[in-house]
Design a protein around this motif. Structure first.
Motif, mmCIF file in Angstrom:
data_model
loop_
_atom_site.group_PDB
_atom_site.id
_atom_site.type_symbol
_atom_site.label_atom_id
_atom_site.label_comp_id
_atom_site.label_asym_id
_atom_site.label_seq_id
_atom_site.Cartn_x
_atom_site.Cartn_y
_atom_site.Cartn_z
ATOM 1 N N MET A 117 0.842 -1.190 0.000
ATOM 2 C CA MET A 117 0.000 0.000 0.000
ATOM 3 C C MET A 117 0.885 1.250 0.000
ATOM 4 O O MET A 117 2.033 1.208 0.442
ATOM 5 C CB MET A 117 -0.919 0.019 1.222
ATOM 6 C CG MET A 117 -1.863 -1.158 1.302
ATOM 7 S SD MET A 117 -2.971 -1.062 2.737
ATOM 8 C CE MET A 117 -4.095 0.217 2.201
ATOM 9 N N ILE A 118 0.306 2.342 -0.489
ATOM 10 C CA ILE A 118 1.026 3.612 -0.504
ATOM 11 C C ILE A 118 0.161 4.691 0.124
ATOM 12 O O ILE A 118 -1.064 4.704 -0.020
ATOM 13 C CB ILE A 118 1.438 4.009 -1.946
ATOM 14 C CG1 ILE A 118 2.412 5.194 -1.917
ATOM 15 C CG2 ILE A 118 0.224 4.290 -2.818
ATOM 16 C CD1 ILE A 118 3.102 5.448 -3.250
ATOM 17 N N GLY A 119 0.840 5.592 0.861
ATOM 18 C CA GLY A 119 0.192 6.768 1.413
ATOM 19 C C GLY A 119 1.095 7.961 1.210
ATOM 20 O O GLY A 119 2.157 7.875 0.589
ATOM 21 N N GLY A 120 0.685 9.100 1.736
ATOM 22 C CA GLY A 120 1.535 10.277 1.671
ATOM 23 C C GLY A 120 1.537 10.948 0.314
ATOM 24 O O GLY A 120 0.578 10.851 -0.449
ATOM 25 N N VAL A 121 2.668 11.625 0.006
ATOM 26 C CA VAL A 121 2.733 12.453 -1.206
ATOM 27 C C VAL A 121 3.854 12.050 -2.162
ATOM 28 O O VAL A 121 3.934 12.589 -3.269
ATOM 29 C CB VAL A 121 2.902 13.945 -0.833
ATOM 30 C CG1 VAL A 121 1.722 14.426 -0.006
ATOM 31 C CG2 VAL A 121 4.216 14.188 -0.085
ATOM 32 N N GLY B 172 -5.285 7.319 1.924
ATOM 33 C CA GLY B 172 -5.159 8.742 1.662
ATOM 34 C C GLY B 172 -5.458 9.053 0.203
ATOM 35 O O GLY B 172 -5.099 8.285 -0.705
ATOM 36 N N VAL B 173 -6.136 10.164 -0.024
ATOM 37 C CA VAL B 173 -6.412 10.625 -1.382
ATOM 38 C C VAL B 173 -5.361 11.682 -1.712
ATOM 39 O O VAL B 173 -5.505 12.865 -1.412
ATOM 40 C CB VAL B 173 -7.834 11.205 -1.494
ATOM 41 C CG1 VAL B 173 -8.115 11.674 -2.924
ATOM 42 C CG2 VAL B 173 -8.861 10.173 -1.066
ATOM 43 N N THR B 174 -4.252 11.228 -2.298
ATOM 44 C CA THR B 174 -3.108 12.103 -2.587
ATOM 45 C C THR B 174 -2.578 11.782 -3.979
ATOM 46 O O THR B 174 -3.089 10.892 -4.666
ATOM 47 C CB THR B 174 -1.981 11.900 -1.556
ATOM 48 O OG1 THR B 174 -1.403 10.584 -1.746
ATOM 49 C CG2 THR B 174 -2.497 12.006 -0.123
ATOM 50 N N ARG B 175 -1.515 12.477 -4.357
ATOM 51 C CA ARG B 175 -0.913 12.262 -5.675
ATOM 52 C C ARG B 175 0.111 11.119 -5.691
ATOM 53 O O ARG B 175 0.656 10.794 -6.748
ATOM 54 C CB ARG B 175 -0.245 13.541 -6.170
ATOM 55 C CG ARG B 175 -1.209 14.689 -6.436
ATOM 56 C CD ARG B 175 -0.488 15.903 -6.993
ATOM 57 N NE ARG B 175 -1.389 17.018 -7.238
ATOM 58 C CZ ARG B 175 -2.121 17.169 -8.348
ATOM 59 N NH1 ARG B 175 -2.021 16.253 -9.313
ATOM 60 N NH2 ARG B 175 -2.914 18.203 -8.500
ATOM 61 N N ALA B 176 0.393 10.528 -4.564
ATOM 62 C CA ALA B 176 1.414 9.471 -4.506
ATOM 63 C C ALA B 176 1.030 8.301 -5.407
ATOM 64 O O ALA B 176 -0.128 7.870 -5.442
ATOM 65 C CB ALA B 176 1.589 9.005 -3.075
ATOM 66 N N GLN B 177 2.028 7.766 -6.094
ATOM 67 C CA GLN B 177 1.796 6.659 -7.019
ATOM 68 C C GLN B 177 2.829 5.558 -6.822
ATOM 69 O O GLN B 177 3.994 5.833 -6.503
ATOM 70 C CB GLN B 177 1.885 7.154 -8.476
ATOM 71 C CG GLN B 177 0.856 8.200 -8.854
ATOM 72 C CD GLN B 177 -0.563 7.650 -8.867
ATOM 73 O OE1 GLN B 177 -0.788 6.469 -9.191
ATOM 74 N NE2 GLN B 177 -1.523 8.496 -8.520
ATOM 75 N N ILE B 178 2.392 4.323 -7.038
ATOM 76 C CA ILE B 178 3.313 3.198 -7.186
ATOM 77 C C ILE B 178 3.628 3.106 -8.678
ATOM 78 O O ILE B 178 2.746 2.812 -9.490
ATOM 79 C CB ILE B 178 2.690 1.900 -6.672
ATOM 80 C CG1 ILE B 178 2.402 1.988 -5.173
ATOM 81 C CG2 ILE B 178 3.623 0.710 -6.963
ATOM 82 C CD1 ILE B 178 1.607 0.820 -4.620
ATOM 83 N N ARG B 179 4.865 3.375 -9.034
ATOM 84 C CA ARG B 179 5.272 3.401 -10.441
ATOM 85 C C ARG B 179 6.053 2.126 -10.743
ATOM 86 O O ARG B 179 7.221 1.976 -10.381
ATOM 87 C CB ARG B 179 6.099 4.644 -10.731
ATOM 88 C CG ARG B 179 5.265 5.932 -10.656
ATOM 89 C CD ARG B 179 6.081 7.177 -10.412
ATOM 90 N NE ARG B 179 7.274 7.264 -11.264
ATOM 91 C CZ ARG B 179 8.260 8.133 -11.042
ATOM 92 N NH1 ARG B 179 8.206 8.959 -10.003
ATOM 93 N NH2 ARG B 179 9.306 8.151 -11.843
#
Length: 444
Positions: free
Chosen positions: A293-297, A324-331
């Motif tokens: 999972m990812i959170g933050g920015v 979290g509803v943010t711009r962070a992405q798993i690329r």
């Protein structure tokens, strides 16, 4: 149960008697070539103690002529002198268990092997303020943390930390915190949830703090932790190979660069390569919990291959999720972000079987608490706990003595020349009640 125990023993004896598996060069040789320091007392400090050996200067190999429990009485052991090997495998049975405290490494070139560390709440009220990791680092580098058992942390069970920002550049930030640390074949279990930590719920497996690099998790077991198996903070660069995560509750692996913590600093991409890992849901696990999972920015650059995530019934779980509803992405990346040459990578279907037999302290000489957790994993049982009292309380171990004979050991590898480890047991390593023991005996 008997068949599982016999199988685990057979596999364990094969592994510990065989040559070490091929690996890339470890980040350090610790205290190799230094003087031998013998621990001759179980006292928490003073002459002949482990604390005295840790505080000594110069390259040194710490061996044990005692077995049993070192009660830290709600304190911690802190290593500040480099070039050290702690060889818990040299202790007579039942080995060394550090109780009611933890170990901090705040230096470089250290090896820690075959210790049990059990923290616990020690009967204190919830949110008392007692918070300690079973194992942690602060701005340490070039470490090998191998074949240890970390239980009942009231902060983290097995972590690497340090300041977030030192200097002005990313390179300076990375040089100022923990780096080049290998966690291999450890068992990190049952972080206490609603316990003495002042923040409340704090059942955490492993926290790798912002900007730490060169972090390797290989063949570890995390079991019954609410989250952080592991948590990688902003800018962390890590490699995960053949780990087993059992019964995570809210999160398993996760990445989080928090804007609240990085205010005024530009985010740095994290990097994670994950190959051949297994996540298995248990009694405590949230439905549909993702592997990562990812959170933050901040973004995470991610390469994954042959990872498996299933619920307690064997149904597939998602690979990715977010909080979290943010711009962070798993690329996702097309190629590994870390060098894999030299690693002996297990097929994913073999990870659980091998790790249950080989992870944790002294696989040839298990304690009752380790046997309980390992059998619970094999049987799909157990759950997140708030107190060590829920699973029988602090273990008790007989105090033992035996001389350390240098000629009996290869001081380069810290393996016994005979191939027989101190306290090596015959037969299945399973905990039996008196009736169980009677039923196993041959009738006459």
């Amino acid at each position: 149960m008997k068949n599982i125990g016999n199988f685990l023993l057979a596999l364990c004896l094969f592994v510990i008697s065989a040559p070490a598996i091929a690996q890339i060069a470890d980040p350090t040789d610790g205290g190799a070539g230094g003087r031998i320091i013998r621990v001759s007392t179980l006292d928490k400090d003073g002459p002949g103690s482990l604390a005295e050996a840790l505080a000594a200067k110069g390259p040194r190999i710490v061996v044990f002529e005692v077995g049993g429990t070192i009660d830290l009485e709600r304190s911690a052991l802190t290593v500040t002198e480099p070039h050290l090997t702690i060889a818990g495998q040299t202790a007579p049975s039942p080995g060394i268990t550090i109780m009611r405290g933890g170990i901090n490494v705040n230096t470089h070139d250290v090896i820690v092997q075959h210790l049990r560390v059990v923290v616990g709440s020690d009967g204190l009220p919830k949110r008392h303020g007692w918070e300690v990791d079973a194992f942690s680092t602060r701005s340490a580098h070039n470490l090998l943390i191998e074949n240890n058992s970390f239980f009942w942390g009231v902060d983290e069970n097995m972590s690497a930390s340090g300041p977030r920002f030192t200097g002005e550049t990313v390179e300076e930030w990375q040089a100022g915190t923990s780096r080049n640390i290998v966690f291999r074949s450890n068992l990190a279990a049952e972080g206490l949830a609603d316990s003495t930590h002042p923040k409340g719920e704090h059942s955490k497996g492993s926290l790798i703090h912002d900007n730490a690099t060169g972090i390797v998790f290989e063949r570890n077991v995390w079991a019954h932790n609410v989250e952080r198996s592991p948590l990688l903070k902003g800018g962390v660069e890590a490699l995960m190979i053949n780990n087993l995560i059992y019964d995570p509750q809210y999160r398993a692996v996760h990445y989080n660069l928090m804007d609240l913590e990085w205010a005024g600093h530009e985010p740095v991409d994290g990097k994670l390569t994950a190959i051949g890992n297994v996540m298995r849901g248990g009694v405590s696990t949230d439905p549909d919990l993702p592997f990562l999972m990812i959170g933050g920015v901040g973004d995470l650059l991610y390469y994954g291959r042959d990872n498996i995530a299933v619920d307690r019934l064997g149904n597939d779980l998602p690979m990715f999720g977010r909080y979290g509803v943010t711009r962070a992405q798993i690329r996702e990346q097309d190629a590994p972000l870390h060098d894999l040459e030299g690693y002996d990578i297990l097929e994913t279907v073999d990870v659980e079987t091998v790790l249950l037999a080989t992870s944790g302290a002294r696989p040839w000489d298990r304690s009752e608490m380790e046997i309980r957790v390992l059998f619970y994993i094999a049987e799909g049982r157990g759950e997140v706990i708030d107190s060590e009292a829920e699973v029988g309380g602090y273990p008790t171990f007989e105090s033992t003595r035996a001389p350390f004979v240098e000629n009996d050991w290869d001081l380069t590898t810290m393996r016994p020349r005979s191939g027989v480890w101190p306290g090596q047991k015959e037969g299945a390593q399973e905990h039996l009640s008196p009736r169980d023991r009677e039923m196993r005996q041959t009738r006459r």
